[in-house]
Design a protein around this motif. Sequence first.
Motif, PDB file in Angstrom:
ATOM      1  N   PHE A   1      58.894  31.716  29.980  1.00 51.75           N
ATOM      2  CA  PHE A   1      58.112  32.924  30.241  1.00 51.75           C
ATOM      3  C   PHE A   1      56.757  32.840  29.531  1.00 51.75           C
ATOM      4  O   PHE A   1      55.718  33.164  30.120  1.00 51.75           O
ATOM      5  CB  PHE A   1      58.874  34.168  29.785  1.00 51.75           C
ATOM      6  N   ILE A   2      56.753  32.393  28.278  1.00 48.65           N
ATOM      7  CA  ILE A   2      55.492  32.231  27.538  1.00 48.65           C
ATOM      8  C   ILE A   2      54.586  31.253  28.277  1.00 48.65           C
ATOM      9  O   ILE A   2      53.381  31.486  28.426  1.00 48.65           O
ATOM     10  CB  ILE A   2      55.770  31.763  26.098  1.00 48.65           C
ATOM     11  N   GLN A   3      55.161  30.166  28.764  1.00 47.73           N
ATOM     12  CA  GLN A   3      54.403  29.166  29.516  1.00 47.73           C
ATOM     13  C   GLN A   3      53.777  29.792  30.767  1.00 47.73           C
ATOM     14  O   GLN A   3      52.616  29.558  31.075  1.00 47.73           O
ATOM     15  CB  GLN A   3      55.338  28.015  29.914  1.00 47.73           C
ATOM     16  N   THR A   4      54.542  30.597  31.479  1.00 47.86           N
ATOM     17  CA  THR A   4      54.049  31.243  32.697  1.00 47.86           C
ATOM     18  C   THR A   4      52.934  32.239  32.378  1.00 47.86           C
ATOM     19  O   THR A   4      51.968  32.352  33.133  1.00 47.86           O
ATOM     20  CB  THR A   4      55.205  31.944  33.427  1.00 47.86           C
ATOM     21  N   VAL A   5      53.052  32.940  31.259  1.00 44.87           N
ATOM     22  CA  VAL A   5      51.997  33.880  30.850  1.00 44.87           C
ATOM     23  C   VAL A   5      50.702  33.127  30.560  1.00 44.87           C
ATOM     24  O   VAL A   5      49.617  33.571  30.962  1.00 44.87           O
ATOM     25  CB  VAL A   5      52.447  34.717  29.631  1.00 44.87           C
ATOM     26  N   PHE A   6      50.793  31.969  29.900  1.00 44.12           N
ATOM     27  CA  PHE A   6      49.602  31.150  29.666  1.00 44.12           C
ATOM     28  C   PHE A   6      48.988  30.706  30.998  1.00 44.12           C
ATOM     29  O   PHE A   6      47.772  30.766  31.176  1.00 44.12           O
ATOM     30  CB  PHE A   6      49.927  29.922  28.804  1.00 44.12           C
ATOM     31  N   ASP A   7      49.819  30.241  31.916  1.00 48.37           N
ATOM     32  CA  ASP A   7      49.330  29.839  33.245  1.00 48.37           C
ATOM     33  C   ASP A   7      48.581  30.982  33.913  1.00 48.37           C
ATOM     34  O   ASP A   7      47.466  30.810  34.411  1.00 48.37           O
ATOM     35  CB  ASP A   7      50.490  29.411  34.150  1.00 48.37           C
ATOM     36  N   PHE A   8      49.217  32.151  33.942  1.00 48.56           N
ATOM     37  CA  PHE A   8      48.608  33.304  34.597  1.00 48.56           C
ATOM     38  C   PHE A   8      47.281  33.676  33.950  1.00 48.56           C
ATOM     39  O   PHE A   8      46.298  33.957  34.644  1.00 48.56           O
ATOM     40  CB  PHE A   8      49.553  34.507  34.560  1.00 48.56           C
ATOM     41  N   THR A   9      47.239  33.665  32.629  1.00 53.26           N
ATOM     42  CA  THR A   9      46.012  34.047  31.921  1.00 53.26           C
ATOM     43  C   THR A   9      44.865  33.111  32.263  1.00 53.26           C
ATOM     44  O   THR A   9      43.744  33.556  32.529  1.00 53.26           O
ATOM     45  CB  THR A   9      46.261  34.057  30.401  1.00 53.26           C
ATOM     46  N   ILE A  10      45.140  31.841  32.298  1.00 51.06           N
ATOM     47  CA  ILE A  10      44.085  30.876  32.620  1.00 51.06           C
ATOM     48  C   ILE A  10      43.651  31.012  34.070  1.00 51.06           C
ATOM     49  O   ILE A  10      42.454  31.003  34.383  1.00 51.06           O
ATOM     50  CB  ILE A  10      44.553  29.442  32.303  1.00 51.06           C
ATOM     51  N   ILE A  11      44.597  31.165  34.993  1.00 52.58           N
ATOM     52  CA  ILE A  11      44.247  31.344  36.408  1.00 52.58           C
ATOM     53  C   ILE A  11      43.433  32.627  36.593  1.00 52.58           C
ATOM     54  O   ILE A  11      42.409  32.631  37.283  1.00 52.58           O
ATOM     55  CB  ILE A  11      45.508  31.362  37.292  1.00 52.58           C
ATOM     56  N   ALA A  12      43.858  33.711  35.972  1.00 54.48           N
ATOM     57  CA  ALA A  12      43.135  34.981  36.094  1.00 54.48           C
ATOM     58  C   ALA A  12      41.721  34.852  35.540  1.00 54.48           C
ATOM     59  O   ALA A  12      40.764  35.368  36.135  1.00 54.48           O
ATOM     60  CB  ALA A  12      43.893  36.091  35.374  1.00 54.48           C
ATOM     61  N   PHE A  13      41.555  34.158  34.419  1.00 56.97           N
ATOM     62  CA  PHE A  13      40.225  33.982  33.844  1.00 56.97           C
ATOM     63  C   PHE A  13      39.341  33.146  34.767  1.00 56.97           C
ATOM     64  O   PHE A  13      38.167  33.469  34.971  1.00 56.97           O
ATOM     65  CB  PHE A  13      40.324  33.328  32.458  1.00 56.97           C
ATOM     66  N   CYS A  14      39.896  32.076  35.352  1.00 55.74           N
ATOM     67  CA  CYS A  14      39.119  31.252  36.287  1.00 55.74           C
ATOM     68  C   CYS A  14      38.703  32.048  37.516  1.00 55.74           C
ATOM     69  O   CYS A  14      37.564  31.947  37.978  1.00 55.74           O
ATOM     70  CB  CYS A  14      39.912  30.023  36.698  1.00 55.74           C
ATOM     71  N   ILE A  15      39.613  32.849  38.046  1.00 60.85           N
ATOM     72  CA  ILE A  15      39.272  33.679  39.205  1.00 60.85           C
ATOM     73  C   ILE A  15      38.203  34.692  38.832  1.00 60.85           C
ATOM     74  O   ILE A  15      37.265  34.946  39.595  1.00 60.85           O
ATOM     75  CB  ILE A  15      40.530  34.363  39.767  1.00 60.85           C
ATOM     76  N   PHE A  16      38.297  35.268  37.635  1.00 59.96           N
ATOM     77  CA  PHE A  16      37.271  36.195  37.153  1.00 59.96           C
ATOM     78  C   PHE A  16      35.906  35.515  37.134  1.00 59.96           C
ATOM     79  O   PHE A  16      34.911  36.087  37.587  1.00 59.96           O
ATOM     80  CB  PHE A  16      37.637  36.702  35.756  1.00 59.96           C
ATOM     81  N   LEU A  17      35.848  34.281  36.626  1.00 59.54           N
ATOM     82  CA  LEU A  17      34.576  33.566  36.580  1.00 59.54           C
ATOM     83  C   LEU A  17      34.027  33.287  37.976  1.00 59.54           C
ATOM     84  O   LEU A  17      32.822  33.418  38.211  1.00 59.54           O
ATOM     85  CB  LEU A  17      34.738  32.254  35.799  1.00 59.54           C
ATOM     86  N   VAL A  18      34.904  32.916  38.913  1.00 59.75           N
ATOM     87  CA  VAL A  18      34.456  32.645  40.283  1.00 59.75           C
ATOM     88  C   VAL A  18      33.919  33.922  40.929  1.00 59.75           C
ATOM     89  O   VAL A  18      32.850  33.913  41.549  1.00 59.75           O
ATOM     90  CB  VAL A  18      35.603  32.035  41.120  1.00 59.75           C
ATOM     91  N   VAL A  19      34.639  35.036  40.774  1.00 63.44           N
ATOM     92  CA  VAL A  19      34.183  36.299  41.363  1.00 63.44           C
ATOM     93  C   VAL A  19      32.861  36.733  40.731  1.00 63.44           C
ATOM     94  O   VAL A  19      31.957  37.206  41.421  1.00 63.44           O
ATOM     95  CB  VAL A  19      35.266  37.395  41.204  1.00 63.44           C
ATOM     96  N   LYS A  20      32.737  36.536  39.432  1.00 67.58           N
ATOM     97  CA  LYS A  20      31.490  36.889  38.742  1.00 67.58           C
ATOM     98  C   LYS A  20      30.327  36.062  39.287  1.00 67.58           C
ATOM     99  O   LYS A  20      29.239  36.578  39.521  1.00 67.58           O
ATOM    100  CB  LYS A  20      31.670  36.661  37.245  1.00 67.58           C
ATOM    101  N   MET A  21      30.571  34.762  39.519  1.00 67.51           N
ATOM    102  CA  MET A  21      29.529  33.895  40.059  1.00 67.51           C
ATOM    103  C   MET A  21      29.149  34.322  41.481  1.00 67.51           C
ATOM    104  O   MET A  21      27.969  34.366  41.827  1.00 67.51           O
ATOM    105  CB  MET A  21      30.015  32.444  40.059  1.00 67.51           C
ATOM    106  N   ILE A  22      30.136  34.651  42.296  1.00 71.06           N
ATOM    107  CA  ILE A  22      29.861  35.085  43.668  1.00 71.06           C
ATOM    108  C   ILE A  22      29.063  36.379  43.665  1.00 71.06           C
ATOM    109  O   ILE A  22      28.091  36.529  44.423  1.00 71.06           O
ATOM    110  CB  ILE A  22      31.170  35.234  44.461  1.00 71.06           C
ATOM    111  N   ASN A  23      29.436  37.325  42.811  1.00 69.90           N
ATOM    112  CA  ASN A  23      28.699  38.593  42.731  1.00 69.90           C
ATOM    113  C   ASN A  23      27.262  38.362  42.283  1.00 69.90           C
ATOM    114  O   ASN A  23      26.339  39.021  42.773  1.00 69.90           O
ATOM    115  CB  ASN A  23      29.403  39.568  41.783  1.00 69.90           C
ATOM    116  N   ARG A  24      27.050  37.440  41.361  1.00 70.87           N
ATOM    117  CA  ARG A  24      25.697  37.127  40.902  1.00 70.87           C
ATOM    118  C   ARG A  24      24.871  36.542  42.044  1.00 70.87           C
ATOM    119  O   ARG A  24      23.696  36.887  42.221  1.00 70.87           O
ATOM    120  CB  ARG A  24      25.757  36.151  39.735  1.00 70.87           C
ATOM    121  N   MET A  25      25.483  35.673  42.855  1.00 70.79           N
ATOM    122  CA  MET A  25      24.768  35.089  43.985  1.00 70.79           C
ATOM    123  C   MET A  25      24.443  36.160  45.022  1.00 70.79           C
ATOM    124  O   MET A  25      23.373  36.141  45.621  1.00 70.79           O
ATOM    125  CB  MET A  25      25.588  33.956  44.601  1.00 70.79           C
TER     126      MET A  25
END
Length: 130
Positions: A78-102
């Motif tokens: 479960f801890i491993q899955t939470v780490f996975d989710f956190t990293i994926i969510a952060f990467c998606i946040f960065l992509v959405v932020k970049m798209i909004n900036r463009m």
Amino acid sequence: MKVIQEFKAFALKGNVIDMAVGIVIGAGFGRIVSSLVDNIIMPPLGIIVGGVNFKDLSLVLKQASEGVPAVTLKYGEFIQTVFDFTIIAFCIFLVVKMINRMKKKEAANPTVAPPRQEVLLQEIRDLLKK
């Protein structure tokens, strides 16, 4: 027959195809991030916290007996899955932020050429001024 035509029109819309491509890429991206977490991030983190492999962390609720497997609470996975989710969510946040900036840059600099009629009217106006 009408239902098939409606479904075909729905399935061939750009949004549905874009969504399908996004899901396939997202699944592949998820596997990459899981590998990053499992193979790159968690081993050093395990060493830092005392040589612990998070996937091995579990609590035995009932011991195995006579062919019946043990009942375990696998909180390490479960801890491993939470780490996975956190990293994926952060990467998606960065992509959405970049798209909004463009998108903001595109909105600030409209590159749509004026209609031909408007250009001709401006030329006529300039000629009349002369």
